[in-house]
Write a protein that holds these residues in place. Sequence first.
Motif, PDB file in Angstrom:
ATOM      1  N   UNK A   1      -1.614 -18.672  19.437  1.00 31.15           N
ATOM      2  CA  UNK A   1      -1.216 -19.117  20.769  1.00 31.15           C
ATOM      3  C   UNK A   1      -2.454 -19.388  21.611  1.00 31.15           C
ATOM      4  N   UNK A   2      -2.245 -20.109  22.697  1.00 29.00           N
ATOM      5  CA  UNK A   2      -3.361 -20.473  23.570  1.00 29.00           C
ATOM      6  C   UNK A   2      -4.042 -19.223  24.124  1.00 29.00           C
ATOM      7  N   UNK A   3      -5.332 -19.344  24.374  1.00 35.64           N
ATOM      8  CA  UNK A   3      -6.100 -18.224  24.919  1.00 35.64           C
ATOM      9  C   UNK A   3      -5.756 -18.047  26.387  1.00 35.64           C
ATOM     10  N   UNK A   4      -5.337 -16.849  26.758  1.00 34.65           N
ATOM     11  CA  UNK A   4      -5.020 -16.572  28.156  1.00 34.65           C
ATOM     12  C   UNK A   4      -6.302 -16.480  28.969  1.00 34.65           C
ATOM     13  N   UNK A   5      -6.272 -17.018  30.169  1.00 32.61           N
ATOM     14  CA  UNK A   5      -7.479 -17.014  30.996  1.00 32.61           C
ATOM     15  C   UNK A   5      -7.800 -15.627  31.528  1.00 32.61           C
ATOM     16  N   UNK A   6      -6.782 -14.795  31.718  1.00 31.30           N
ATOM     17  CA  UNK A   6      -7.016 -13.452  32.244  1.00 31.30           C
ATOM     18  C   UNK A   6      -6.150 -12.441  31.501  1.00 31.30           C
ATOM     19  N   UNK A   7      -6.568 -11.195  31.547  1.00 31.79           N
ATOM     20  CA  UNK A   7      -5.874 -10.116  30.847  1.00 31.79           C
ATOM     21  C   UNK A   7      -4.790  -9.530  31.743  1.00 31.79           C
ATOM     22  N   UNK A   8      -3.620  -9.359  31.180  1.00 26.92           N
ATOM     23  CA  UNK A   8      -2.495  -8.745  31.896  1.00 26.92           C
ATOM     24  C   UNK A   8      -2.001  -7.567  31.066  1.00 26.92           C
ATOM     25  N   UNK A   9      -1.909  -6.388  31.697  1.00 25.49           N
ATOM     26  CA  UNK A   9      -1.400  -5.235  30.951  1.00 25.49           C
ATOM     27  C   UNK A   9      -0.174  -4.684  31.653  1.00 25.49           C
TER      28      UNK A   9
ATOM     29  N   UNK B   1      -7.829  -9.390  23.565  1.00 23.38           N
ATOM     30  CA  UNK B   1      -7.840 -10.547  24.460  1.00 23.38           C
ATOM     31  C   UNK B   1      -9.240 -11.171  24.521  1.00 23.38           C
ATOM     32  N   UNK B   2     -10.274 -10.327  24.656  1.00 30.24           N
ATOM     33  CA  UNK B   2     -11.644 -10.830  24.739  1.00 30.24           C
ATOM     34  C   UNK B   2     -12.100 -11.446  23.417  1.00 30.24           C
ATOM     35  N   UNK B   3     -11.696 -10.828  22.306  1.00 29.00           N
ATOM     36  CA  UNK B   3     -12.083 -11.361  20.989  1.00 29.00           C
ATOM     37  C   UNK B   3     -11.449 -12.731  20.762  1.00 29.00           C
ATOM     38  N   UNK B   4     -10.231 -12.902  21.225  1.00 31.10           N
ATOM     39  CA  UNK B   4      -9.578 -14.206  21.077  1.00 31.10           C
ATOM     40  C   UNK B   4     -10.355 -15.279  21.845  1.00 31.10           C
TER      41      UNK B   4
ATOM     42  N   UNK C   1     -12.194  -9.413  11.723  1.00 26.78           N
ATOM     43  CA  UNK C   1     -10.884  -9.960  11.386  1.00 26.78           C
ATOM     44  C   UNK C   1     -10.738 -11.395  11.890  1.00 26.78           C
ATOM     45  N   UNK C   2     -11.359 -11.704  13.025  1.00 33.94           N
ATOM     46  CA  UNK C   2     -11.261 -13.051  13.586  1.00 33.94           C
ATOM     47  C   UNK C   2     -12.067 -14.060  12.771  1.00 33.94           C
TER      48      UNK C   2
END
Length: 442
Positions: free
Chosen positions: A334-342, A358-361, A397-398
């Motif tokens: 999926x597309x890389x999210x611009x910001x992290x949401x928890x 999220x950062x690794x993606x 893994x990436x």
Amino acid sequence: MSAIPGIAVFDIGKTNKKFFFFDEDYQIVEEEMQSFYETRDEDGFPCDDIHAIGDWVKRKLAEKLKDPAIKVRAVNFSTYGASFVHIDAAGRPLAPLYNYLKPFPEDLGDLFYYRHGGREQFATETASPILGNLNSGLQLYRIKEQQPHLFGEIYRSLHLPQYLGFLTHGKLFSDITSIGCHTALWNFRRNDYHQWVAEEGIGNKLAPLFPSDGTIDTFIEGQPLKCGVGLHDSSAAFIPYMCMIKEPFVLLSTGTWSISMNPFNKNPLTTKELQQDCLSYLTYQGMPLKSSRLFAGNEHEEEVKKLAAFYHLNPKYFHGIRFAQELTAPADDTAVASSFVFSDGQTVEKTYHDLIQHLVKKQKHSTELVLNDTEVKQLYIDGGFARNEIFMNLMAQAFPYMEVYAASVSQATAAGAALAIHADWNRKEDAAHLLEVKRYTV
């Protein structure tokens, strides 16, 4: 006991200014860190005090040349980039060391790019995104347009590493690692200064280029000394890896910025890559170094502050969280999210794993920009994230088709400045032992 022979290196960062003395095995014999109060320019914007820094460099070097415990054979300099010291014919600074974080006047930028082909074409030719004062050549252009009296008084404009060298050996030189690092001065397609430098009358303010791996002979305190011309810190930090790794590789240098550097990607930067924060540096050997940038370290720091407040923890707690495969989500496209949401309801360990994933993606996307169309199979990661086992395992893994290593070189920037002129001061062949690596596998 006889004096220890070696090299003095001044490593000048935005926050800390450091002095090192390395012996011939690149062991740190002496280290000193110095902080200086900032001063302000004519607009009240904070900037480093070039007079205080210069006085400290001269005083410290003179002191060490008199030290009976060591024998200083050479000296070199590595400093942050995008900073000019403008001097008069007597070598005296005429202006503050303008801060590259100072906003560049928008209307002046519009005029400049209108004159010189437009932003897109200009960025492509100079292999750098449009970065305001971080494009240090535009600092000279601003002075020419807004402070013509000052511009007329300037005899030479030296990047900060070369100014510190000038204080030592008295010669006026430029260096390709400073000129070729997001300055907007260099045309990467022609491998020469961009034509605007001559058209705007900037070229006669710049000193002639001197080889980054060469030295200037001088005498200080009655002693002969080999002086390097000085290096831009990002280029200096890359030198140990260039010297020690024999197979094609990419280096991901992590800190506030995560910078992926691929010396084996010879393709010119495209407009699309520039729009995704890619740029090119010039190595100390004058070769283009295709790179991509990601503000990952800053994002990690800010998100950890939020998580620490949410879970009522000290931010240092997150340094001790160990990698657990069961806390990671399956990889997806999926597309890389611009910001992290928890979301609440999760353990702190699970939420932190989500943040790193999220950062690794985002990092995978950034690093792949410089991997395209190359046969590189080794990825070395240094800096803060190299010590984060969650990040390192997820990066392995990436990139399952690559050998992924956590790497470290003690004081890589200063060591790189010493290695650049190795042959002129060091009687030993190499310093391969400087590099420490740990491989991570899927």
